[in-house]
Design a protein around this motif. Structure first.
Motif, PDB file in Angstrom:
ATOM      1  N   ARG A 142       0.561  -1.451   0.275  1.00  9.06           N
ATOM      2  CA  ARG A 142       0.428  -0.053   0.064  1.00  9.06           C
ATOM      3  C   ARG A 142       0.879   0.843   0.119  1.00  9.06           C
ATOM      4  NH1 ARG A 142      -4.747  -1.661   2.246  1.00  9.06           N
ATOM      5  NH2 ARG A 142      -5.634  -3.252   1.216  1.00  9.06           N
ATOM      6  N   PRO A 143       1.459   1.663  -1.193  1.00  6.10           N
ATOM      7  CA  PRO A 143       2.785   3.157  -0.967  1.00  6.10           C
ATOM      8  C   PRO A 143       1.724   4.732  -1.070  1.00  6.10           C
ATOM      9  CG  PRO A 143       2.204   1.550  -3.422  1.00  6.10           C
ATOM     10  CD  PRO A 143       1.527   0.857  -2.483  1.00  6.10           C
ATOM     11  N   GLU A 144       1.057   4.430  -1.221  1.00  6.32           N
ATOM     12  CA  GLU A 144      -0.030   5.239  -1.711  1.00  6.32           C
ATOM     13  C   GLU A 144      -0.227   5.760   0.023  1.00  6.32           C
ATOM     14  OE1 GLU A 144      -3.223   2.024  -1.596  1.00  6.32           O
ATOM     15  OE2 GLU A 144      -1.286   2.236  -2.241  1.00  6.32           O
ATOM     16  N   GLN A 145      -0.142   4.605   0.701  1.00  2.75           N
ATOM     17  CA  GLN A 145      -0.882   5.404   2.522  1.00  2.75           C
ATOM     18  C   GLN A 145       0.798   4.961   2.996  1.00  2.75           C
ATOM     19  OE1 GLN A 145      -4.018   2.310   2.270  1.00  2.75           O
ATOM     20  NE2 GLN A 145      -4.018   3.334   4.448  1.00  2.75           N
ATOM     21  N   GLY A 146       1.174   6.754   3.822  1.00  2.00           N
ATOM     22  CA  GLY A 146       2.654   6.343   4.488  1.00  2.00           C
ATOM     23  C   GLY A 146       2.288   5.503   5.558  1.00  2.00           C
ATOM     24  N   GLN A 147       1.886   5.347   6.602  1.00  2.75           N
ATOM     25  CA  GLN A 147       1.800   4.766   7.383  1.00  2.75           C
ATOM     26  C   GLN A 147       0.310   3.657   7.707  1.00  2.75           C
ATOM     27  OE1 GLN A 147       4.368   3.743   9.931  1.00  2.75           O
ATOM     28  NE2 GLN A 147       5.329   5.247   8.171  1.00  2.75           N
ATOM     29  N   ILE A 148       0.458   2.004   7.956  1.00  3.39           N
ATOM     30  CA  ILE A 148      -0.724   1.808   7.954  1.00  3.39           C
ATOM     31  C   ILE A 148      -0.933   0.564   9.246  1.00  3.39           C
ATOM     32  CG2 ILE A 148       0.374   0.051   6.215  1.00  3.39           C
ATOM     33  CD1 ILE A 148      -2.201   0.046   5.214  1.00  3.39           C
ATOM     34  N   GLN A 149      -1.976   0.227   9.831  1.00  2.30           N
ATOM     35  CA  GLN A 149      -2.048  -0.776  10.817  1.00  2.30           C
ATOM     36  C   GLN A 149      -2.020  -1.832   9.798  1.00  2.30           C
ATOM     37  OE1 GLN A 149      -1.017   0.917  13.769  1.00  2.30           O
ATOM     38  NE2 GLN A 149      -2.083  -1.275  14.264  1.00  2.30           N
ATOM     39  N   ALA A 150      -1.090  -2.504   9.508  1.00  4.72           N
ATOM     40  CA  ALA A 150      -1.147  -3.666   9.119  1.00  4.72           C
ATOM     41  C   ALA A 150      -1.382  -5.091  10.194  1.00  4.72           C
ATOM     42  CB  ALA A 150       0.682  -4.593   8.909  1.00  4.72           C
ATOM     43  N   GLU A 151      -2.047  -6.436   9.547  1.00  6.10           N
ATOM     44  CA  GLU A 151      -2.152  -7.639  10.427  1.00  6.10           C
ATOM     45  C   GLU A 151      -1.115  -8.537  10.594  1.00  6.10           C
ATOM     46  OE1 GLU A 151      -6.976  -7.546   8.427  1.00  6.10           O
ATOM     47  OE2 GLU A 151      -6.140  -8.966   8.395  1.00  6.10           O
ATOM     48  N   GLU A 152      -1.317  -9.196  11.772  1.00  2.90           N
ATOM     49  CA  GLU A 152       0.091 -10.127  12.161  1.00  2.90           C
ATOM     50  C   GLU A 152      -0.668 -11.596  12.067  1.00  2.90           C
ATOM     51  OE1 GLU A 152       1.890  -8.873  15.694  1.00  2.90           O
ATOM     52  OE2 GLU A 152       3.152  -7.954  15.070  1.00  2.90           O
ATOM     53  N   TRP A 153      -0.255 -11.834  11.180  1.00  5.01           N
ATOM     54  CA  TRP A 153      -0.944 -13.708  11.285  1.00  5.01           C
ATOM     55  C   TRP A 153      -0.077 -13.812  11.200  1.00  5.01           C
ATOM     56  CZ3 TRP A 153      -5.268 -15.264   9.286  1.00  5.01           C
ATOM     57  CH2 TRP A 153      -6.472 -14.268   8.748  1.00  5.01           C
ATOM     58  N   TYR A 154       0.282 -15.598  12.278  1.00  2.00           N
ATOM     59  CA  TYR A 154       0.849 -16.378  12.872  1.00  2.00           C
ATOM     60  C   TYR A 154       0.434 -17.929  13.135  1.00  2.00           C
ATOM     61  CZ  TYR A 154       1.963 -20.147  16.004  1.00  2.00           C
ATOM     62  OH  TYR A 154       2.663 -20.914  16.545  1.00  2.00           O
ATOM     63  N   ALA A 155       1.437 -18.617  11.800  1.00  2.00           N
ATOM     64  CA  ALA A 155       1.338 -19.760  11.689  1.00  2.00           C
ATOM     65  C   ALA A 155       1.552 -21.289  12.375  1.00  2.00           C
ATOM     66  CB  ALA A 155       0.436 -20.916  10.620  1.00  2.00           C
ATOM     67  N   ASN A 156       1.547 -22.524  11.885  1.00  2.00           N
ATOM     68  CA  ASN A 156       2.952 -23.702  13.142  1.00  2.00           C
ATOM     69  C   ASN A 156       2.686 -24.707  11.753  1.00  2.00           C
ATOM     70  OD1 ASN A 156       5.047 -25.340  13.931  1.00  2.00           O
ATOM     71  ND2 ASN A 156       4.602 -23.320  15.479  1.00  2.00           N
ATOM     72  N   SER A 157       3.560 -25.127  11.011  1.00  2.00           N
ATOM     73  CA  SER A 157       3.864 -26.057  10.184  1.00  2.00           C
ATOM     74  C   SER A 157       3.845 -27.349  10.908  1.00  2.00           C
ATOM     75  CB  SER A 157       3.624 -26.042   8.897  1.00  2.00           C
ATOM     76  OG  SER A 157       5.559 -26.011   9.204  1.00  2.00           O
ATOM     77  N   GLY A 158       4.529 -27.644  12.019  1.00  2.00           N
ATOM     78  CA  GLY A 158       4.505 -28.050  12.697  1.00  2.00           C
ATOM     79  C   GLY A 158       5.298 -28.330  14.068  1.00  2.00           C
ATOM     80  N   ILE A 159       4.461 -29.419  14.958  1.00  2.00           N
ATOM     81  CA  ILE A 159       4.612 -29.104  16.054  1.00  2.00           C
ATOM     82  C   ILE A 159       4.706 -30.561  16.631  1.00  2.00           C
ATOM     83  CG2 ILE A 159       3.354 -28.322  18.657  1.00  2.00           C
ATOM     84  CD1 ILE A 159       1.758 -26.750  17.547  1.00  2.00           C
TER      85      ILE A 159
END
Length: 332
Positions: free
Chosen positions: A218-235
């Protein structure tokens, strides 16, 4: 008539009362005591021995290769060594006061540059927590300033005692929720047997972070509240069955950023590929598990079985001597 001069041929006069010897009574008493002690050890002593320790001071280390986001160059660096260090310290005073197991936990994620600094405040990621559980059931207890303030599950930094071959709910602190870990057979770690449990964490949103818009497309926006995502493919966890102590572990965490509302990852913050306990951590955990397991086996199996066998033999011997009414050294 003349009496025989041979003393050995003399016999007791009819009607003479026979008395039990002190030795026979002692043997009978000790035997009965041991027979009573055996079930008491199983019923009362064992449950009091199978409690989560409070005076813990344990450090576990995961290592492996992976990727991380370099904030200096604003790029993701691949093929780097990732190190996760977890230090668990028991709060003995709080534990004794509350009757719970109170553990303070510090976890650092380090890349090669931050690992060299040896300072958790300058690690790539540093989190702290305070875990409070019931010492017998391992169930979460909400007291004593625990953090996070809300959590559930069956297993946290350890499994309950007498681990079963079933699915357990493992608390994942990064996810902020419990995930199912299924029994996947037996294994050996440093030659020591354990139960193997496996599971995965599907991608889930865990929070947000303010970043430059161009990082997430989103280069048109100076600052943005990006979403943090988490996954774990193997425990994968290897657990000592009697004590519930984890003797080996492997994880594959993935933390990313997405533009608000997007379904695609824009930035990889951290991606560990099969991060595993180091051999030194394995040896230390196996040593602790074996020592704890041997203590529990002693009070739950060895001592009760020994007391029952010895008690049975002594009670039988003492009973026979009492019944015959012979003194020590007398003829049988």
């Amino acid at each position: 008539m003349r009496e025989s001069g041979n003393p050995a041929a003399a016999t007791a006069a009819p009607g003479t009362p026979r008395t039990a010897s002190p030795l026979s009574l002692i043997l009978l008493g000790v035997g009965v005591f041991l027979l009573v002690l055996a079930p008491l050890l199983v019923r009362y002593v064992t449950p009091r021995a199978a409690v989560t320790p409070v005076d813990v001071d344990v450090t576990t280390v995961f290592t492996g290769t992976g990727s991380y986001f370099d904030t200096g160059s604003l790029t993701t660096r691949n093929g780097q060594r990732i190190t996760i260090t977890r230090h668990v310290l028991g709060d003995v005073a709080a534990s004794e006061k509350s009757g719970r197991a109170v553990w303070d936990v510090s976890t650092t994620v380090d890349t090669p540059p931050t690992l060299a600094l040896k300072d958790p405040r300058r690690a790539f990621q540093w989190t702290t927590g305070r875990w409070v559980t019931d010492r017998r059931s391992n169930a979460p207890v909400h007291c004593c300033g625990e953090a996070p303030g809300r959590y559930d599950g069956d297993a946290y930094l350890k499994f309950p005692f007498d681990v079963q071959k079933k699915t357990y709910r493992w608390w994942d602190d990064t996810l902020g929720a419990a995930v199912p870990l299924r029994f996947a057979g037996t294994t050996r770690v440093q030659g020591y047997p354990g139960y193997r449990f496996t599971g995965t964490v599907p991608a889930a949103r865990t929070g947000s972070r303010q970043v430059p818009g161009r990082l997430v497309g989103r280069p048109e926006q100076g600052q943005i509240q990006a979403e943090e995502w988490y996954a774990n493919s193997g425990i994968t966890l290897a657990v000592e069955p009697r004590t519930g102590r984890i003797i080996d572990a492997s994880i594959s965490p993935l933390k990313t950023l997405r533009a608000p509302g997007s379904r695609n990852d824009a930035v990889t913050l951290l991606h560990g590929h099969d991060l595993e306990f180091t051999p030194a951590t394995q040896r230390a955990q196996v040593g602790l598990a074996k020592a704890d397991s041997d203590k529990l086996a002693l009070v739950s199996r060895t001592l009760p079985a020994g007391a029952a066998v010895a008690g049975g033999v002594l009670a039988l011997a003492g009973g026979l001597l009492v019944a015959r009414g012979r003194r020590p050294g007398g003829r049988i």
